[in-house]
Design a protein around this motif. Sequence first.
Motif, short mmCIF file in Angstrom:
data_model
loop_
_atom_site.label_atom_id
_atom_site.label_comp_id
_atom_site.label_asym_id
_atom_site.label_seq_id
_atom_site.Cartn_x
_atom_site.Cartn_y
_atom_site.Cartn_z
N LEU A 24 5.43 -8.98 1.02
CA LEU A 24 5.75 -8.52 -0.32
C LEU A 24 4.46 -8.43 -1.14
CD1 LEU A 24 7.91 -7.75 -2.36
CD2 LEU A 24 8.02 -10.16 -3.04
N PRO A 25 3.99 -7.21 -1.50
CA PRO A 25 2.79 -7.07 -2.32
C PRO A 25 3.05 -7.59 -3.74
CG PRO A 25 3.42 -4.99 -1.28
CD PRO A 25 4.55 -5.91 -1.12
N VAL A 26 2.05 -8.25 -4.32
CA VAL A 26 2.21 -8.80 -5.67
C VAL A 26 1.10 -8.33 -6.61
CG1 VAL A 26 3.43 -10.85 -4.86
CG2 VAL A 26 0.93 -10.89 -5.00
N ALA A 64 -2.25 -2.97 -0.47
CA ALA A 64 -0.98 -2.49 -1.03
C ALA A 64 -0.72 -3.14 -2.37
CB ALA A 64 0.18 -2.79 -0.08
N ALA A 65 -0.16 -2.39 -3.29
CA ALA A 65 0.15 -2.88 -4.63
C ALA A 65 1.64 -3.12 -4.76
CB ALA A 65 -0.32 -1.88 -5.67
N GLY A 66 1.98 -4.10 -5.61
CA GLY A 66 3.40 -4.33 -5.90
C GLY A 66 3.86 -3.48 -7.07
N LEU A 146 7.82 -6.57 -10.43
CA LEU A 146 7.66 -7.38 -9.22
C LEU A 146 8.99 -8.02 -8.80
CD1 LEU A 146 4.22 -9.06 -10.00
CD2 LEU A 146 4.68 -7.23 -8.35
N ARG A 147 9.77 -8.47 -9.81
CA ARG A 147 11.08 -9.03 -9.46
C ARG A 147 11.98 -7.96 -8.86
NH1 ARG A 147 10.43 -11.76 -14.44
NH2 ARG A 147 11.72 -10.17 -15.48
N ALA A 148 11.88 -6.73 -9.38
CA ALA A 148 12.71 -5.65 -8.84
C ALA A 148 12.37 -5.39 -7.38
CB ALA A 148 12.51 -4.38 -9.67
N ARG A 149 11.10 -5.42 -7.04
CA ARG A 149 10.70 -5.20 -5.65
C ARG A 149 11.18 -6.34 -4.77
NH1 ARG A 149 5.42 -2.75 -3.71
NH2 ARG A 149 6.96 -2.21 -2.15
#
Length: 600
Positions: A24-26, A64-66, A146-149
């Motif tokens: 998971l990218p953050v 990778a970006a979140g 970020l929470r949505a991802r």
Amino acid sequence: MSKSAPLAPAVTASANTDFSPTTLPVRTLLLLSDAAEQRAISACLQARRLPVIEPDADYPAGAAAGVVIVAAELLCSRAGQSRLTALARQPQWADMPVLVLISDAQADVAYLDQLRALLPTEPDRIMLLQRPVAAAALVSAVEWALRARRRERDSREQLQQLDQRSRQLEETTSRLLASEAVLQQAAETLERRVADRTRRLEAEMAEHRRTEAALRQAHKMEAVGQLTGGIAHDFNNMLTGVLGALDMIARNLDTGRSDRVRRFLEVATSSAQRAAALTHRLLAFSRQQSLDPSSLDITRLVQSVAELLERTLGEQIALTVVTADDLPRVHADANQLESALLNLAINARDAMPDGGQLTIATARVRVAQRRPAGVDTLEPGEYVAITVRDTGFGMTPDVAAKAIDPFFTTKPLGQGTGLGLSMVYGFVRQSNGFLEIESEPRHGTAMTLYLPVAALPAEAPASRTTRATPCGEGETVLVVEDDAAVRELVLAVLNELGYRAWEAEDAEAALQLLRREPRIDLLITDVGLPGVNGRQLAEMARRAQPDLPVLFMTGYAEGAALRPGVLAPGMDLITKPFDLEALAQRIRLMSARNASPLAH
């Protein structure tokens, strides 16, 4: 920023970057055109321990970006395309959230739609942030993205688990299908039995409906027979008075005894007027029309309704009318009020199948303060109350509370629509009145109509002692009437009054006369002509002579659609039967009102 600035080509996400869906990218990828703005946003996010990726630094391959924060002007300018290469490196599957910074000048719906089309992500993952962006709002938006991802990843894992369970369920289902044949056979047997029973029940219900329809028709014919029998009896009496008086007039004229002619003329006129009054009451009872209020004498109206009820209620119902002295007049529609009283009386009769007492009473009522009145609340004021009371079954409080609801009825199936009382209530409320219901089981029901006292003065009754009939001065009148007797009578009246009269039996003949005659001063036409009716004829005649006065004659309920108030200027209506004085006065009134050549 100009709205006409060319937009950069759409950014295409890379399909070659290997990115594991379990990671998971953050980090936040910053793509901004203003260096100061980028430093401020980077510091703000890092202060909240939110890592960032800045493409101006050494951008690691495959990083990778979140979430992505991008300036709208970079997407809308070819010069900023080089800074968007970091966005193109993001994995195609990620569908990362994108926060777009816009200014007031860029907040155009069409323009924003073009921005969304340039981004490699779904439109519902794009959030627009208005500059200047508060630090708290920026941090909240990034954390939300970020929470949505994270929720998206959790949902993907749950979907994989559900897919596995679905395969297991399919395997279990395939095993159960082996025994389904037995269950299917049992179900088909049950369905055949149910279908057979349903067909038998439908046949029984159809027969029951036919029986009910026949019974309803028999009741209708019985009611119609009772009504027509009573009306025929009264008409025979009236016709006897007319024909007998005419016969006696002829006998006296033959023998030269003209001194007794006046007496028999009065007898014939009285009988004919009684017949006319009866037909008017029947037409008012049958038609539906908008309210045409006038100043009413309630005592006279109630007595008129009572005369009709005496012929229709039957011998088992005792009718009593109690009227108060010196009642003030009310302002209401006479036809609708008669219909309302007839409705209430018929409901009372149906509530007393074994007979009983029906009382119609009037009173003057002064209400000092608001008080409940069953389904209504009486407002302060002065009213004329009309009460229809029976000694029938009565109603419970629950039934009485629903009595005015449309389609609610306590009568057996097929014997009532449930609209009568609701129509009465609607008429009373439209007349600024109120309806009060008092009822008790086995002790009867009382329905009281409260109508406000009219502010208009009482209408003086027309005097018939003087017949100052105005005469014409040779004006041309066209009479269109399909009934030869009525047409001959109107022509005789016009000739006697000094008018030059033309006649036609239908609209076609009338139009030929209108084309041939250069000037017609007045058109008198029956409404119910065969083919083209009287109203259509009047419109055709006015195309050639726009100011032509028109007097309609009618003896049918359909004439209600032509009553004064909805007629065009220069048009009027007279109801059959009419007398010489009424016809002559109406003609002269039209001549004065329309300022036509009739008013010489």
